[in-house]
Design a protein around this motif. Structure first.
Motif, PDB file in Angstrom:
ATOM      1  N   GLY A 162       0.762  -1.235   0.000  1.00  0.00           N
ATOM      2  CA  GLY A 162       0.000   0.000   0.000  1.00  0.00           C
ATOM      3  C   GLY A 162       0.796   1.290   0.000  1.00  0.00           C
ATOM      4  N   ILE A 163       0.094   2.391   0.201  1.00  0.00           N
ATOM      5  CA  ILE A 163       0.690   3.711   0.024  1.00  0.00           C
ATOM      6  C   ILE A 163       1.761   4.012   1.061  1.00  0.00           C
ATOM      7  N   LEU A 166       6.287  -0.362   3.615  1.00  0.00           N
ATOM      8  CA  LEU A 166       7.581  -0.551   4.254  1.00  0.00           C
ATOM      9  C   LEU A 166       8.601  -1.078   3.259  1.00  0.00           C
ATOM     10  N   VAL A 167       8.142  -1.938   2.331  1.00  0.00           N
ATOM     11  CA  VAL A 167       9.066  -2.487   1.334  1.00  0.00           C
ATOM     12  C   VAL A 167       9.623  -1.366   0.462  1.00  0.00           C
ATOM     13  N   ARG A 168       8.768  -0.446   0.034  1.00  0.00           N
ATOM     14  CA  ARG A 168       9.236   0.682  -0.766  1.00  0.00           C
ATOM     15  C   ARG A 168      10.227   1.534   0.026  1.00  0.00           C
ATOM     16  N   SER A 292      10.574  -6.295  -5.752  1.00  0.00           N
ATOM     17  CA  SER A 292       9.876  -5.272  -6.539  1.00  0.00           C
ATOM     18  C   SER A 292       8.585  -4.898  -5.837  1.00  0.00           C
ATOM     19  N   LEU A 293       7.889  -3.932  -6.418  1.00  0.00           N
ATOM     20  CA  LEU A 293       6.676  -3.369  -5.831  1.00  0.00           C
ATOM     21  C   LEU A 293       5.493  -3.577  -6.760  1.00  0.00           C
ATOM     22  N   ALA A 297       1.831   0.571  -3.689  1.00  0.00           N
ATOM     23  CA  ALA A 297       3.191   0.683  -3.160  1.00  0.00           C
ATOM     24  C   ALA A 297       4.117   1.403  -4.132  1.00  0.00           C
ATOM     25  N   CYS A 298       3.819   1.326  -5.441  1.00  0.00           N
ATOM     26  CA  CYS A 298       4.701   1.972  -6.424  1.00  0.00           C
ATOM     27  C   CYS A 298       4.002   3.007  -7.294  1.00  0.00           C
ATOM     28  N   HIS A 299       2.695   2.968  -7.423  1.00  0.00           N
ATOM     29  CA  HIS A 299       2.014   3.985  -8.245  1.00  0.00           C
ATOM     30  C   HIS A 299       0.657   4.355  -7.635  1.00  0.00           C
ATOM     31  N   PRO A 300       0.645   4.898  -6.415  1.00  0.00           N
ATOM     32  CA  PRO A 300      -0.618   5.333  -5.817  1.00  0.00           C
ATOM     33  C   PRO A 300      -1.273   6.401  -6.687  1.00  0.00           C
TER      34      PRO A 300
END
Length: 394
Positions: A162-163, A166-168, A292-293, A297-300
């Motif tokens: 999500g936005i 934590l991974v990002r 990867s995302l 997580a990568c394009h909210p």
């Protein structure tokens, strides 16, 4: 040769879609979710053909039909006088043109269908009540640590968390989000409360100065979902579960033309939710090594194209295709990212532009409304590129 193993962080719509597409491509999945009881908050979703074709390919058609609503059309109207500005057929014309349906679904219903399908596959292990605190990788493996001390290892890790991912943050550091100056209200109303309002089974978008209002039916017409967006400073809580003061909602939209005013009157004051809309620019990179995302997580994406969930579902299908084509995981993740970044960035940017167009005032609004019928052809071509996209064949 051993079965490849993927860790997916986040059991929302994007994470579950990725788990299902990868499992059907021969992967073993460990799905890690921080909540103890998996559920999906929120209200309505519009799932257009570019995403519904993926869900149908997963064998979910019958389950979706049991809880979906098929809208007849998308209508755009002036909030100043109720005038119809444009009407685009949906319903059967979507299936005929794009080979897949346009669906309205309660977010919890779609989440439930995906979760049930995941639980029925032996290749998918669901680990709930598991807050990730650390992600690490080397040339051959990736691992994550959970707050209870457990460590999980796999060949691949996908952050679908999500936005506030934590991974990002682990891969790329702190994000840079900007408050848009807009807040959104949402609510769901039993359709029985609106029988006298004569609201057609269509998605409706009402355009007003500095605000807009969307409504459509859910759950085979049993519920009506609304989203009301207005410009507002000084309130910047980015949460889907934050309740708002009904009086604020009523003061902003209560005098709009019917049926908007009737919807506001019928809304449950104790079940109106308000969240601040933040904008995040497209990311130049999603992947590092075996991580990867996916999805928010990568394009909210701001909710002005109804494509947030659809983009996550598309991601899942393209990711699975890339991993089928290449045994080299870092290379497959880079291909996935390269295939997806431009399309998702365009959706993010167009959604941002729509906010401005929807909220025109004065002469700009008058010119927009006047030109709208003449722009139908151009809109149809844009929708061909959006809805005609087939993530299963990318």
């Amino acid at each position: 040769m051993s079965t490849p193993h993927a860790l997916i962080v986040g059991a929302g719509i994007g994470g579950l879609s990725a788990a299902l597409t990868l499992a059907r491509s021969g992967w073993r999945i460990t799905l890690v979710e921080q909540t103890a009881e998996p559920s999906e908050v929120g209200a309505g979703l519009q799932i257009s053909p570019n995403a519904s074709r993926v869900l149908l390919s997963l064998g979910l058609g019958e389950a979706l039909e049991a809880c979906a609503c098929h809208p007849l059309a998308l209508e755009m109207r002036s909030a100043q006088n109720g005038r119809l500005l444009s009407r685009m057929p949906l319903g059967e014309s979507m299936r005929q043109r794009y080979g897949a349906p346009y669906l309205h679904l309660h977010r919890a219903d779609l989440h439930g269908v995906l979760l049930q399908a995941a639980r029925e596959l032996a290749q998918i292990e669901c680990v709930f009540n598991a807050r990730v605190i650390l992600v690490e990788q080397n040339a051959s493996r990736v691992s994550l640590c959970i707050a209870n001390g457990r460590e999980l290892q796999a060949d691949l890790l996908i952050g679908a968390d999500g936005i506030h991912s934590l991974v990002r943050a682990t891969l790329f550091g702190a994000e840079h989000a900007r408050f848009t100056g807009c807040v959104a209200w949402r609510g769901v109303i039993p359709a029985s409360r609106l029988r006298d309002a004569d609201i057609p089974r269509s998605a409706a978008l009402w355009l007003g100065p500095g605000a807009h209002f969307v409504h459509y039916y859910l759950r085979r017409g049993e519920l009506l979902n609304f989203v009301a967006v207005t410009e507002c400073e000084g309130w910047e809580v980015e949460s889907w579960t934050q309740k708002g003061e009904y009086r604020e909602l009523f003061d902003e939209f209560g005098d709009w033309p019917a049926p908007v005013s009737r919807i506001i009157e019928a809304a449950d004051p104790a079940a109106c939710f308000k969240w601040a809309l933040f904008d995040r620019p497209p990311m130049p990179q999603w992947s590092q090594g075996r991580v990867s995302l996916l999805g928010d997580a990568c394009h909210p994406t701001l909710p002005f194209m109804a494509q947030g969930a659809a983009m996550a579902i598309e991601d899942a299908a393209v990711l699975a295709s890339c991993l089928r084509r290449s045994a080299a995981i870092p290379g497959a993740l880079l291909e996935y990212e390269q295939l997806r970044r431009a399309r998702t960035a365009e959706i993010q940017n167009t959604s941002r532009d729509n906010k401005r167009r929807y909220h025109y005032r004065g002469a700009a609004a008058w010119a927009r409304d006047l030109a709208m019928p003449a722009l139908q052809g151009a809109l149809a071509r844009k929708l061909d590129a959006l809805y005609g996209y087939d993530p299963l064949r990318v």
